[in-house]
Write a protein that holds these residues in place. Structure first.
Motif, PDB file in Angstrom:
ATOM      1  N   MET A   1      58.994  63.410  31.515  1.00 24.89           N
ATOM      2  CA  MET A   1      60.106  63.766  32.404  1.00 24.89           C
ATOM      3  C   MET A   1      61.421  63.531  31.687  1.00 24.89           C
ATOM      4  SD  MET A   1      61.036  62.279  36.186  1.00 24.89           S
ATOM      5  CE  MET A   1      59.632  63.114  36.938  1.00 24.89           C
ATOM      6  N   ILE A   2      62.346  64.444  31.856  1.00 27.33           N
ATOM      7  CA  ILE A   2      63.670  64.341  31.236  1.00 27.33           C
ATOM      8  C   ILE A   2      64.689  63.907  32.278  1.00 27.33           C
ATOM      9  CG2 ILE A   2      65.586  65.725  30.323  1.00 27.33           C
ATOM     10  CD1 ILE A   2      63.668  67.198  28.599  1.00 27.33           C
ATOM     11  N   GLU A   3      65.524  62.954  31.899  1.00 30.59           N
ATOM     12  CA  GLU A   3      66.625  62.510  32.751  1.00 30.59           C
ATOM     13  C   GLU A   3      67.936  62.818  32.040  1.00 30.59           C
ATOM     14  OE1 GLU A   3      66.700  58.690  35.130  1.00 30.59           O
ATOM     15  OE2 GLU A   3      68.193  58.205  33.581  1.00 30.59           O
ATOM     16  N   VAL A   4      68.853  63.407  32.779  1.00 33.02           N
ATOM     17  CA  VAL A   4      70.159  63.779  32.243  1.00 33.02           C
ATOM     18  C   VAL A   4      71.232  63.155  33.122  1.00 33.02           C
ATOM     19  CG1 VAL A   4      71.669  65.659  31.508  1.00 33.02           C
ATOM     20  CG2 VAL A   4      69.176  65.974  31.474  1.00 33.02           C
ATOM     21  N   SER A   5      72.131  62.410  32.513  1.00 29.98           N
ATOM     22  CA  SER A   5      73.200  61.768  33.274  1.00 29.98           C
ATOM     23  C   SER A   5      74.538  62.426  32.962  1.00 29.98           C
ATOM     24  CB  SER A   5      73.269  60.269  32.931  1.00 29.98           C
ATOM     25  OG  SER A   5      73.496  60.077  31.545  1.00 29.98           O
ATOM     26  N   GLY A   6      75.515  62.141  33.808  1.00 30.45           N
ATOM     27  CA  GLY A   6      76.873  62.615  33.572  1.00 30.45           C
ATOM     28  C   GLY A   6      77.083  64.090  33.803  1.00 30.45           C
ATOM     29  N   ILE A   7      76.293  64.718  34.661  1.00 30.87           N
ATOM     30  CA  ILE A   7      76.483  66.141  34.978  1.00 30.87           C
ATOM     31  C   ILE A   7      77.551  66.254  36.059  1.00 30.87           C
ATOM     32  CG2 ILE A   7      75.410  68.185  35.988  1.00 30.87           C
ATOM     33  CD1 ILE A   7      72.862  67.457  34.612  1.00 30.87           C
ATOM     34  N   ARG A   8      78.654  66.887  35.712  1.00 29.99           N
ATOM     35  CA  ARG A   8      79.808  66.986  36.606  1.00 29.99           C
ATOM     36  C   ARG A   8      79.826  68.340  37.317  1.00 29.99           C
ATOM     37  NH1 ARG A   8      84.117  63.571  36.186  1.00 29.99           N
ATOM     38  NH2 ARG A   8      83.765  61.774  34.826  1.00 29.99           N
ATOM     39  N   VAL A   9      80.074  68.256  38.619  1.00 27.08           N
ATOM     40  CA  VAL A   9      80.155  69.474  39.433  1.00 27.08           C
ATOM     41  C   VAL A   9      81.466  69.442  40.200  1.00 27.08           C
ATOM     42  CG1 VAL A   9      79.157  70.758  41.352  1.00 27.08           C
ATOM     43  CG2 VAL A   9      77.652  69.649  39.670  1.00 27.08           C
ATOM     44  N   PRO A  10      82.357  70.425  39.991  1.00 21.84           N
ATOM     45  CA  PRO A  10      83.604  70.455  40.768  1.00 21.84           C
ATOM     46  C   PRO A  10      83.322  70.581  42.261  1.00 21.84           C
ATOM     47  CG  PRO A  10      83.733  71.939  38.878  1.00 21.84           C
ATOM     48  CD  PRO A  10      82.303  71.499  38.991  1.00 21.84           C
ATOM     49  N   LEU A  11      84.107  69.896  43.051  1.00 24.58           N
ATOM     50  CA  LEU A  11      83.931  69.922  44.494  1.00 24.58           C
ATOM     51  C   LEU A  11      84.046  71.341  45.040  1.00 24.58           C
ATOM     52  CD1 LEU A  11      83.524  68.048  46.954  1.00 24.58           C
ATOM     53  CD2 LEU A  11      86.012  67.938  47.143  1.00 24.58           C
ATOM     54  N   THR A  66      63.953  66.231  35.653  1.00 24.27           N
ATOM     55  CA  THR A  66      63.113  67.424  35.767  1.00 24.27           C
ATOM     56  C   THR A  66      61.950  67.312  34.800  1.00 24.27           C
ATOM     57  OG1 THR A  66      63.135  69.847  35.832  1.00 24.27           O
ATOM     58  CG2 THR A  66      64.324  68.787  34.018  1.00 24.27           C
ATOM     59  N   GLU A  67      60.891  68.014  35.107  1.00 20.42           N
ATOM     60  CA  GLU A  67      59.737  68.102  34.208  1.00 20.42           C
ATOM     61  C   GLU A  67      59.574  69.551  33.777  1.00 20.42           C
ATOM     62  OE1 GLU A  67      56.448  64.873  35.277  1.00 20.42           O
ATOM     63  OE2 GLU A  67      56.905  66.170  36.981  1.00 20.42           O
ATOM     64  N   PRO A  69      57.150  72.707  32.342  1.00 18.34           N
ATOM     65  CA  PRO A  69      55.739  73.106  32.467  1.00 18.34           C
ATOM     66  C   PRO A  69      54.907  72.689  31.254  1.00 18.34           C
ATOM     67  CG  PRO A  69      57.167  74.880  33.195  1.00 18.34           C
ATOM     68  CD  PRO A  69      58.060  73.824  32.614  1.00 18.34           C
ATOM     69  N   GLY A  70      55.518  72.633  30.087  1.00 22.04           N
ATOM     70  CA  GLY A  70      54.779  72.261  28.878  1.00 22.04           C
ATOM     71  C   GLY A  70      54.551  70.774  28.721  1.00 22.04           C
ATOM     72  N   GLY A  71      55.049  69.967  29.676  1.00 23.59           N
ATOM     73  CA  GLY A  71      54.818  68.529  29.618  1.00 23.59           C
ATOM     74  C   GLY A  71      55.647  67.829  28.565  1.00 23.59           C
ATOM     75  N   GLU A  72      55.213  66.637  28.176  1.00 25.37           N
ATOM     76  CA  GLU A  72      55.989  65.806  27.257  1.00 25.37           C
ATOM     77  C   GLU A  72      56.207  66.449  25.890  1.00 25.37           C
ATOM     78  OE1 GLU A  72      55.737  61.389  25.209  1.00 25.37           O
ATOM     79  OE2 GLU A  72      54.892  61.674  27.220  1.00 25.37           O
ATOM     80  N   PRO A  73      55.234  67.169  25.309  1.00 29.07           N
ATOM     81  CA  PRO A  73      55.518  67.815  24.010  1.00 29.07           C
ATOM     82  C   PRO A  73      56.706  68.779  24.090  1.00 29.07           C
ATOM     83  CG  PRO A  73      53.160  67.762  24.408  1.00 29.07           C
ATOM     84  CD  PRO A  73      53.811  67.304  25.683  1.00 29.07           C
ATOM     85  N   VAL A  91      70.826  62.539  27.476  1.00 29.94           N
ATOM     86  CA  VAL A  91      69.513  63.069  27.808  1.00 29.94           C
ATOM     87  C   VAL A  91      68.449  62.125  27.246  1.00 29.94           C
ATOM     88  CG1 VAL A  91      67.966  65.059  27.661  1.00 29.94           C
ATOM     89  CG2 VAL A  91      70.452  65.403  27.634  1.00 29.94           C
ATOM     90  N   ARG A  92      67.447  61.793  28.063  1.00 26.77           N
ATOM     91  CA  ARG A  92      66.394  60.909  27.576  1.00 26.77           C
ATOM     92  C   ARG A  92      65.088  61.198  28.285  1.00 26.77           C
ATOM     93  NH1 ARG A  92      65.852  55.596  30.438  1.00 26.77           N
ATOM     94  NH2 ARG A  92      66.810  55.841  32.493  1.00 26.77           N
ATOM     95  N   LEU A  93      64.000  60.808  27.643  1.00 25.35           N
ATOM     96  CA  LEU A  93      62.685  60.876  28.265  1.00 25.35           C
ATOM     97  C   LEU A  93      62.458  59.611  29.084  1.00 25.35           C
ATOM     98  CD1 LEU A  93      60.442  62.246  25.372  1.00 25.35           C
ATOM     99  CD2 LEU A  93      61.287  63.497  27.342  1.00 25.35           C
ATOM    100  N   VAL A  94      61.912  59.770  30.271  1.00 27.76           N
ATOM    101  CA  VAL A  94      61.648  58.615  31.130  1.00 27.76           C
ATOM    102  C   VAL A  94      60.247  58.730  31.700  1.00 27.76           C
ATOM    103  CG1 VAL A  94      64.067  58.263  31.753  1.00 27.76           C
ATOM    104  CG2 VAL A  94      62.640  59.765  33.162  1.00 27.76           C
ATOM    105  N   GLY A  95      59.691  57.576  32.070  1.00 28.08           N
ATOM    106  CA  GLY A  95      58.417  57.555  32.779  1.00 28.08           C
ATOM    107  C   GLY A  95      58.647  57.806  34.251  1.00 28.08           C
ATOM    108  N   THR A  96      57.573  57.912  34.994  1.00 25.83           N
ATOM    109  CA  THR A  96      57.675  58.204  36.430  1.00 25.83           C
ATOM    110  C   THR A  96      57.390  56.983  37.303  1.00 25.83           C
ATOM    111  OG1 THR A  96      55.366  58.916  36.482  1.00 25.83           O
ATOM    112  CG2 THR A  96      57.037  60.608  36.085  1.00 25.83           C
ATOM    113  N   ALA A  97      56.895  55.911  36.706  1.00 23.73           N
ATOM    114  CA  ALA A  97      56.465  54.754  37.512  1.00 23.73           C
ATOM    115  C   ALA A  97      57.637  53.843  37.846  1.00 23.73           C
ATOM    116  CB  ALA A  97      55.395  53.970  36.775  1.00 23.73           C
ATOM    117  N   ASP A  98      57.742  53.449  39.094  1.00 23.01           N
ATOM    118  CA  ASP A  98      58.687  52.424  39.535  1.00 23.01           C
ATOM    119  C   ASP A  98      57.901  51.173  39.900  1.00 23.01           C
ATOM    120  OD1 ASP A  98      61.208  53.824  39.427  1.00 23.01           O
ATOM    121  OD2 ASP A  98      60.500  55.034  41.112  1.00 23.01           O
TER     122      ASP A  98
END
Length: 560
Positions: A1-11, A66-67, A69-73, A91-98
């Protein structure tokens, strides 16, 4: 799973609807990753915050996951491509377990009596739920009513002034947090925070609490949510008893031996008392259980004074707060009612700060003892009330208190509450004063442009005579400074309603590295009342942390 931070959206791209926000963030994430929107899997929000530093360009900032379709590779290949563009910083790869509840124990020590959890606030609820899911069949006792009956009791007090000392805004399932907006943001860090949020969402809270940077549930929704958590505890094997309170604790020989419980049938009024042998007690009594602190002191359980805070509630028009914080964007449905957080450090060495700020909320009567006025604040889930309110507090340090009595802070709280009751003229009417009059040290005689929301009504006068001088002098010096930080905060006809005395516990039940009491084996102090938390999230997380310690203790005990 990929996590992306700092995505800005104008109001300007949003209209306050869920469908529009989902479409916009999907496109924004695709642009950030240099892919087409249809190449993305399901997009989930991990965090959503507001950047209003530029009033003419308010933006929402997202952390998204987001994930592919091709998975982690495929995700690693994408990350490598971004790195070659020097665009992989957010942008970083993260696990799904909490983090989840503790694993079930191998043994249930029936011969040692039940594990008794005292208090069904957030610390007690989450501790009991964790213990139940570990197979330990805890007994959770709560001196107040279940959430539905408690709501009726609170309404009755607001309408008539009749107070039930056992069931009120302080006591009952859900604890004091049930009627204080249900704010879930916290300044503490804990691996349990995500689990707490998910449990609330599973129990009926809005899903947005999972990603909002400043999540809240609302005092109209919380009674149903905590009721569902009680049901979870019972389904997992725990027992929950309302109208049942701790009246004695046997700690002879330095270990928990038994508890004495007093139960009342809410329909018949019949009171019964029983001694329950046990070897483990979790004390999650809340900051207002003064009789419990007195009992602990009598039984020699180690406690210490701690810093706490007192002051008043301050009310402004919510539209003024919105304009001050959001400028031309105020009123946009994607923003909602604006919250604030203020703190001022003064040359005197003292500080004043806002506490439990309730956007679009109401000041509430939070008394739990006859003859004492206590205020707090709450909001409903829509935060649509006309006023904003928050606690306006200053610290009381241990050295401010006379003598060496560990309960001196409780005595000071009670004296201020009784002074407020007298100033209000009885019936839990609260004393109130306009900010302009307070700053000029003169009593008020009439309302201005901000109508107070305290349900029992207010008596105009001078709130300063209900509090120690070092509190009122600190608040008086801080308000103009806060007005410079937040335009209109020092508005002359803003309303001060007194007194707010229950922001935190004035004592700490001292515990050691095992999280047990330093002087009593088998006693685990937990949460706000014991002095180890400061809000719903930190209390719930502390309850889970203590549950882990209890599970470990049971598992390692050769008698278990």
């Amino acid at each position: 799973m990929i996590e992306v931070s700092g995505i800005r959206v104008p109001l300007s791209q949003l209209d306050g609807t869920e469908a529009r926000e989902q479409a916009v963030i999907r496109k924004a994430l695709a642009r950030r990753l240099h892919v087409r929107p249809d190449e993305l899997g399901r997009v989930t929000r991990r965090k959503r915050s507001i950047d209003a530093r530029k009033k003419g360009d308010v933006q929402l900032i997202f952390t998204l996951r987001t994930e592919f379709p091709g998975g982690e590779p495929a995700e690693r290949e994408l990350l490598a491509g971004l790195a070659s563009r020097r665009e992989s910083g957010s942008v970083r790869l993260v696990g799904t377990a909490d983090k989840d509840f503790p694993l079930p124990c191998a043994h249930v020590p029936h011969d040692q009596g039940p594990i008794v959890v005292v208090g069904a606030g957030c610390a007690g609820l989450f501790c009991a739920l964790s213990l139940a899911r570990a197979g330990l069949e805890p007994l959770l006792i709560e001196r107040g009513d279940d959430a539905a009956r408690r709501s009726r009791v609170v309404r009755h007090h607001d309408e008539t002034g009749e107070l039930d000392p056992e069931s009120n805004i302080q006591f009952g399932v859900g604890g004091a947090g049930t009627f204080s907006d249900g704010k879930l943001q916290t300044g503490t860090k804990s691996p349990f925070h995500r689990l707490v949020l998910k449990t609330f969402a599973d129990a009926g809270a809005q899903q947005r609490i999972l990603w909002d940077a400043k999540p809240h549930i609302g005092s109209d929704v919380l009674p149903e949510v905590v009721t569902h958590i009680v049901e979870m505890i019972e389904e997992a094997g725990g027992t929950v008893r309302c109208r049942c309170r701790l009246v004695d604790l046997d700690v002879s020989g330095g270990s928990v031996r038994a508890v004495t419980l007093r139960s009342e049938d809410p329909e018949t009024g019949i009171v019964t008392e029983e001694r329950v042998p046990c070897s483990r007690v979790v004390l999650a009594c809340g900051h207002s259980a003064r009789d419990v602190f007195e009992l602990l002191s009598q039984r020699g359980v180690p406690m210490e004074r701690k810093t706490f805070a007192m002051g008043v509630r301050i009310e402004h028009l919510q539209t003024d707060i919105d304009r001050a914080l959001y400028g031309p964007a105020a009123g946009n449905p994607a923003l909602g009612a604006a919250p604030y957080s203020l703190a001022v450090h003064l040359p005197s060495g003292r500080s004043a700060f806002s506490f439990c700020m309730c956007p679009g909320g109401y000041v509430v009567s939070a008394a739990s003892e006859p003859g004492g006025v206590v205020t707090n604040g709450m909001s409903y889930s829509d935060r649509a009330g006309e006023n904003a309110n928050s606690g306006l507090l200053a610290n009381v340090f241990p050295e401010d208190l006379p003598g060496d009595d560990v309960l001196a802070g409780i005595k000071l709280q009670r004296a201020c509450e009784q002074a407020a009751f007298e100033a209000g003229g009885g019936g839990f009417v609260a004393p109130a004063q306009l900010v302009g009059d307070f700053l000029h040290d003169r009593p008020s005689s009439a309302v201005g442009g901000v109508e107070p929301t305290y349900p029992r009504g207010v008596a105009w006068g001078d709130v300063s005579r209900c509090l120690p001088s070092y509190i009122t002098e600190t608040i008086r010096a801080a308000i103009p400074e806060m007005g410079r930080k937040l335009r209109g905060f020092d508005r002359p006809d803003a309303v001060l309603t007194g007194v707010e005395t229950r922001s935190s516990s004035p004592v700490r039940v001292t515990r050691g590295g095992s999280l047990q009491s330093v002087g009593v084996r088998g006693l685990w102090p937990v949460g706000e009342g014991a002095g180890y938390a400061g809000g719903i999230m930190s209390a719930a997380a502390d309850g889970l942390r203590v549950a882990e310690a209890v599970v470990a203790d049971v598992t390692e005990d050769p008698k278990a």
